[in-house]
Motif scaffolding. Structure first.
Motif, PDB file in Angstrom:
ATOM      1  N   PHE A  50       5.982   1.467  -3.057  1.00  0.00           N
ATOM      2  CA  PHE A  50       7.188   0.776  -2.613  1.00  0.00           C
ATOM      3  C   PHE A  50       7.131   0.544  -1.113  1.00  0.00           C
ATOM      4  CE2 PHE A  50      11.392   0.691  -0.752  1.00  0.00           C
ATOM      5  CZ  PHE A  50      11.863  -0.465  -1.350  1.00  0.00           C
ATOM      6  N   ASN A  51       7.451  -0.687  -0.720  1.00  0.00           N
ATOM      7  CA  ASN A  51       7.424  -1.076   0.679  1.00  0.00           C
ATOM      8  C   ASN A  51       8.377  -2.265   0.810  1.00  0.00           C
ATOM      9  OD1 ASN A  51       6.782  -2.397   3.123  1.00  0.00           O
ATOM     10  ND2 ASN A  51       4.638  -1.749   3.017  1.00  0.00           N
ATOM     11  N   GLU A  52       9.382  -2.142   1.643  1.00  0.00           N
ATOM     12  CA  GLU A  52      10.346  -3.233   1.814  1.00  0.00           C
ATOM     13  C   GLU A  52       9.684  -4.505   2.331  1.00  0.00           C
ATOM     14  OE1 GLU A  52      14.162  -2.466   3.605  1.00  0.00           O
ATOM     15  OE2 GLU A  52      14.237  -0.470   2.693  1.00  0.00           O
ATOM     16  N   GLU A  55       8.428  -6.104  -0.755  1.00  0.00           N
ATOM     17  CA  GLU A  55       9.589  -6.596  -1.499  1.00  0.00           C
ATOM     18  C   GLU A  55      10.148  -7.883  -0.880  1.00  0.00           C
ATOM     19  OE1 GLU A  55      13.549  -4.531  -3.336  1.00  0.00           O
ATOM     20  OE2 GLU A  55      13.167  -4.212  -1.196  1.00  0.00           O
ATOM     21  N   VAL A  63       6.357  -5.052 -11.198  1.00  0.00           N
ATOM     22  CA  VAL A  63       7.615  -4.372 -10.869  1.00  0.00           C
ATOM     23  C   VAL A  63       8.754  -5.053 -11.618  1.00  0.00           C
ATOM     24  CG1 VAL A  63       9.288  -3.914  -9.037  1.00  0.00           C
ATOM     25  CG2 VAL A  63       6.848  -3.517  -8.619  1.00  0.00           C
ATOM     26  N   ASN A  93       7.559   6.553  -7.308  1.00  0.00           N
ATOM     27  CA  ASN A  93       7.351   5.179  -6.877  1.00  0.00           C
ATOM     28  C   ASN A  93       7.952   4.188  -7.881  1.00  0.00           C
ATOM     29  OD1 ASN A  93       6.077   3.185  -5.064  1.00  0.00           O
ATOM     30  ND2 ASN A  93       4.776   2.773  -6.841  1.00  0.00           N
ATOM     31  N   ASP A  96      11.662   4.306  -7.529  1.00  0.00           N
ATOM     32  CA  ASP A  96      12.078   3.635  -6.298  1.00  0.00           C
ATOM     33  C   ASP A  96      12.077   2.118  -6.476  1.00  0.00           C
ATOM     34  OD1 ASP A  96      12.436   6.057  -5.048  1.00  0.00           O
ATOM     35  OD2 ASP A  96      10.555   5.979  -3.927  1.00  0.00           O
ATOM     36  N   TRP A  97      11.032   1.562  -7.047  1.00  0.00           N
ATOM     37  CA  TRP A  97      10.975   0.130  -7.294  1.00  0.00           C
ATOM     38  C   TRP A  97      12.083  -0.295  -8.258  1.00  0.00           C
ATOM     39  CZ3 TRP A  97       9.163  -3.708  -4.702  1.00  0.00           C
ATOM     40  CH2 TRP A  97       7.968  -3.626  -3.989  1.00  0.00           C
ATOM     41  N   ARG A 100      15.781  -0.734  -7.060  1.00  0.00           N
ATOM     42  CA  ARG A 100      16.133  -1.834  -6.158  1.00  0.00           C
ATOM     43  C   ARG A 100      16.767  -2.955  -6.976  1.00  0.00           C
ATOM     44  NH1 ARG A 100      15.931  -0.575  -0.879  1.00  0.00           N
ATOM     45  NH2 ARG A 100      15.378  -2.721  -0.409  1.00  0.00           N
TER      46      ARG A 100
END
Length: 189
Positions: A50-52, A55, A63, A93, A96-97, A100
């Motif tokens: 996960f990394n904004e 995203e 995802v 992970n 977290d994805w 969102r």
């Protein structure tokens, strides 16, 4: 009343994961009770960390698949290996994805009934990590069943094909699976 739609997944990438064996067994038992069950493989989804910034460039296709499948489900059978007393990085992970949200979209775990399992060759069966999974999922709106199952000495309960062969373990897995199906059915009626 429609059959419960269940997603089953294990928080492991290992091909012969003990937790995959538990989740596959639970999925089969849920199907026998009339539930629709789809097993997801985090190894096959191969989610990026996960990394904004990632995203912001657009939600990766796998995802989005994970989010859509979780959103369409009524319930989740989830087996989490214990790594150093906690949740695996791959499962965290994925959570977290999936947590969102896009504009107008329901959070993927919100109001999903979740049954938690863990399996380990050790004497506690992965129990310590389940508290962390419970805290995370409860915090993002999942309805985690009060009961959970940690299966110790799992390596002694499998046949030569890596399937659950122990009647006692099968009965315990079946009990928690039945509870998930029953609670989900009552909520959907």
């Amino acid at each position: 009343m429609a059959n419960a739609k269940i997603i089953a997944l294990a928080g492991s990438l290992r091909k012969n994961s003990f937790n995959h064996a538990v989740i596959e067994h639970a999925a089969e038992l849920a199907k026998q009770q009339g539930a629709e069950v789809e097993i997801l493989s985090l190894a096959e989804l191969d989610l990026p960390m996960f990394n904004e910034d990632v995203e912001a460039q657009g939600v990766p296709a796998n995802v989005q698949i994970l989010k859509d499948k979780l959103r369409s489900a009524d319930a989740i059978l989830l087996a989490s290996p214990e790594y150093n007393g906690s949740i695996t990085a791959v499962l965290k992970n994925a959570i977290d994805w999936a947590s969102r949200t896009e504009a107008g979209a329901e959070p993927a775990f919100r109001n999903k009934v979740v049954a938690l399992f863990a399996a380990s060759p050790g004497g506690l069966g992965g129990l310590r990590g389940l508290n962390h999974v419970r805290d995370i999922l409860s915090g993002i709106g999942a309805l985690v069943l009060g009961d959970q199952l940690a299966v110790p000495a799992i390596h002694t309960l499998l046949d030569e094909n890596g399937k659950i062969s122990d009647a006692g373990a099968s009965e315990k897995i079946g009990g928690l699976t039945s509870q998930l199906v029953e609670v989900t059915s009552k909520l959907n009626s």
